[in-house]
Scaffold this motif. Structure first.
Motif, short mmCIF file in Angstrom:
data_model
loop_
_atom_site.label_atom_id
_atom_site.label_comp_id
_atom_site.label_asym_id
_atom_site.label_seq_id
_atom_site.Cartn_x
_atom_site.Cartn_y
_atom_site.Cartn_z
N PRO A 141 18.43 -64.58 6.66
CA PRO A 141 18.97 -64.99 5.35
C PRO A 141 18.13 -64.46 4.19
N ASP A 142 18.76 -64.35 3.02
CA ASP A 142 18.04 -63.99 1.80
C ASP A 142 17.38 -65.23 1.22
N GLN A 143 16.24 -65.58 1.79
CA GLN A 143 15.50 -66.79 1.41
C GLN A 143 14.02 -66.47 1.56
N PRO A 144 13.14 -67.35 1.03
CA PRO A 144 11.73 -67.19 1.36
C PRO A 144 11.57 -67.11 2.88
N LEU A 145 10.74 -66.16 3.33
CA LEU A 145 10.63 -65.87 4.76
C LEU A 145 9.21 -66.11 5.24
N PHE A 146 9.05 -67.05 6.14
CA PHE A 146 7.74 -67.33 6.75
C PHE A 146 7.85 -66.91 8.21
N LEU A 147 7.17 -65.81 8.55
CA LEU A 147 7.44 -65.15 9.83
C LEU A 147 6.18 -64.98 10.68
N ILE A 148 6.37 -65.09 11.98
CA ILE A 148 5.28 -64.90 12.95
C ILE A 148 5.69 -63.82 13.94
N ALA A 149 4.75 -62.94 14.27
CA ALA A 149 4.97 -61.97 15.35
C ALA A 149 3.70 -61.93 16.18
N ASN A 150 3.72 -62.58 17.34
CA ASN A 150 2.56 -62.54 18.24
C ASN A 150 2.91 -61.70 19.46
N GLU A 151 2.16 -60.67 19.71
CA GLU A 151 2.41 -59.76 20.83
C GLU A 151 3.86 -59.29 20.87
N PHE A 152 4.46 -59.03 19.70
CA PHE A 152 5.79 -58.45 19.63
C PHE A 152 5.71 -56.93 19.48
N PHE A 153 4.95 -56.47 18.51
CA PHE A 153 4.95 -55.02 18.23
C PHE A 153 4.38 -54.21 19.39
N ASP A 154 3.48 -54.82 20.19
CA ASP A 154 2.93 -54.08 21.34
C ASP A 154 3.98 -53.82 22.41
N ALA A 155 5.09 -54.57 22.35
CA ALA A 155 6.14 -54.41 23.36
C ALA A 155 7.23 -53.44 22.90
N LEU A 156 7.07 -52.84 21.73
CA LEU A 156 8.08 -51.89 21.26
C LEU A 156 7.74 -50.48 21.76
N PRO A 157 8.78 -49.70 22.08
CA PRO A 157 8.55 -48.34 22.59
C PRO A 157 7.78 -47.46 21.62
N ALA A 225 10.91 -60.08 -2.44
CA ALA A 225 12.02 -60.54 -3.28
C ALA A 225 12.11 -62.06 -3.35
N HIS A 226 11.86 -62.75 -2.22
CA HIS A 226 12.14 -64.20 -2.17
C HIS A 226 10.90 -65.06 -1.96
N GLY A 227 9.75 -64.44 -1.67
CA GLY A 227 8.55 -65.20 -1.34
C GLY A 227 8.43 -65.40 0.16
N GLY A 228 7.30 -66.02 0.56
CA GLY A 228 7.05 -66.25 1.98
C GLY A 228 5.77 -65.57 2.42
N ALA A 229 5.62 -65.41 3.73
CA ALA A 229 4.43 -64.78 4.29
C ALA A 229 4.72 -64.40 5.73
N ALA A 230 4.04 -63.36 6.22
CA ALA A 230 4.17 -62.99 7.63
C ALA A 230 2.78 -62.91 8.24
#
Ligand code: SAH
Length: 352
Positions: A141-157, A225-230
């Protein structure tokens, strides 16, 4: 050889060598034979264990950091709390439990999961029944985004390239004597690797995560654009160099070509790519997981939890604390980077 191995040998014999990224994509997410697509790989009896599965403290402290960012940004009333590749959903369940007492936070948030594996989506639904699932970040959604990525990017090709002069030869997966084997394409000049000419020499190997730029651009744009943190947590470094492809089965390293689809495949994360693609949002200094968790108060939290534990449970708890933070364990290998709006302060535990 596995069923997927037989399929790949036949396909490569017919149409020619494939890139390492295409190989990894099939190994991890082939709908019938892919590693993540068909199983839950986590835990002591699985192939590897991740921080949220080691101790509830990991998700709890991450939850408090995100809730603090939400408060610092004026407690907006309709927000997205998202996770990339949530595994069993353990981390998010811990985030939600730890933030229950933060006034207004639960009323404001909706949980969104980005997950490709149907098997893992089921475990996630048990852990967090109210979540909303997505195939990618574009539909958040177009809203403030509070996001977590733990051991996600290491699994990408990833693609791998070996430098030759000012050009690059790409690592390819081909077939030799009916078995999968590595080879190199002929050299080509690549605009996409122009930025690596300055810090590499003849014969050096660099890696490129093909899906990362679009994912981080979408996240950075939304946060700006909307605020938040990753919070991105993974093993890797600032523009690492050399071959970091690794295959894990039952907690041991195996040959990445030996059992396609039946072992985990990962590569270190290039945090420079995370940082630069997040623009116009800002990125924090790269911080080790051990320092990050100490700053968030893991020792005090560990002591409180220890009071209600005895015997082997208490011993396991002490070991888990050590495993997450000690430099010889996950403490130094894993790094944390925060992404935040130019108008806000960095997430708790991290510095500009
Ligand atoms: N964050 C979890 C799991 C890490 S394993 C933990 O810390 O325990 C990697 C996760 O990313 C798995 O859930 C896997 O299914 C998911 N994943 C891998 N590639 C993906 C992709 N391209 N899109 C969405 N999810 C993906």
């Amino acid at each position: 050889m596995t069923a997927l191995g037989d399929l790949l040998v036949a396909r490569i014999a017919r149409t020619g060598p494939i890139s390492l990224a295409d190989y990894m994509a099939d190994c991890l997410m082939h709908p019938e034979h892919g590693y993540y697509a068909t199983r839950d790989p986590f835990g002591q009896s699985g192939d590897f264990i991740t921080a949220p599965e080691i101790s509830q403290m990991f998700g709890e402290l991450i939850g408090l950091s995100l809730a603090q960012s939400w408060i610092d940004q004026g407690s907006p009333d309709a927000i997205t709390v998202a996770e990339l590749g949530p595994g069993r959903g353990t981390l998010m369940a811990d985030v939600l439990r730890a933030t229950k007492a933060v006034p207004g936070f639960h009323g404001a948030l909706t949980v969104h999961f980005i997950e490709a594996s149907p098997v893992l989506r089921k475990s996630q639904a048990t852990a967090v029944p109210d979540a909303i699932w997505h195939d990618g970040v574009d539909t958040l959604p177009d809203q403030p985004l509070f996001l977590i990525a733990n051991e996600f990017f290491d699994a990408l090709p990833i693609r791998q390239f070996v430098r030759e002069g000012d050009g690059w030869r790409e690592k390819m997966v081909g077939v030799t004597d009916q078995a999968l084997s590595f080879g190199l394409s002929s050299a080509a000049h690549l605009g996409l690797l122009e930025h690596r000419l300055a810090d590499t020499g003849e014969g050096d190997l660099v890696e490129l995560c093909t899906a990362l730029p679009a994912i981080m651009q979408a996240i950075g744009t939304k946060i700006d654009a909307h605020g938040g943190a990753a919070l991105v947590i993974d093993y890797g470094d600032w523009q690492s160099q050399g071959d970091t492809l690794q295959a894990l089965k039952a907690h041991d390293h195996v040959d990445p070509l030996s059992t396609p689809g039946a072992n985990d495949l990962t590569a270190h994360v290039d945090f420079a790519a995370i940082a630069h693609n997040a623009a116009p949002a800002k990125f924090t200094r790269l911080t080790t997981q051990g320092v990050f968790l100490e700053r968030l108060g893991i020792t005090a939290r560990a002591q409180t939890l220890a009071q209600s534990l005895t015997g082997t449970a208490r011993q396991a708890h002490v070991l888990a604390h050590r495993r997450l933070t000690h430099p010889a364990e996950m403490g130094d290998l894993f790094k944390v980077m925060g992404i935040y709006p130019a108008t806000a302060t960095p997430p708790a535990g991290l510095e500009p």
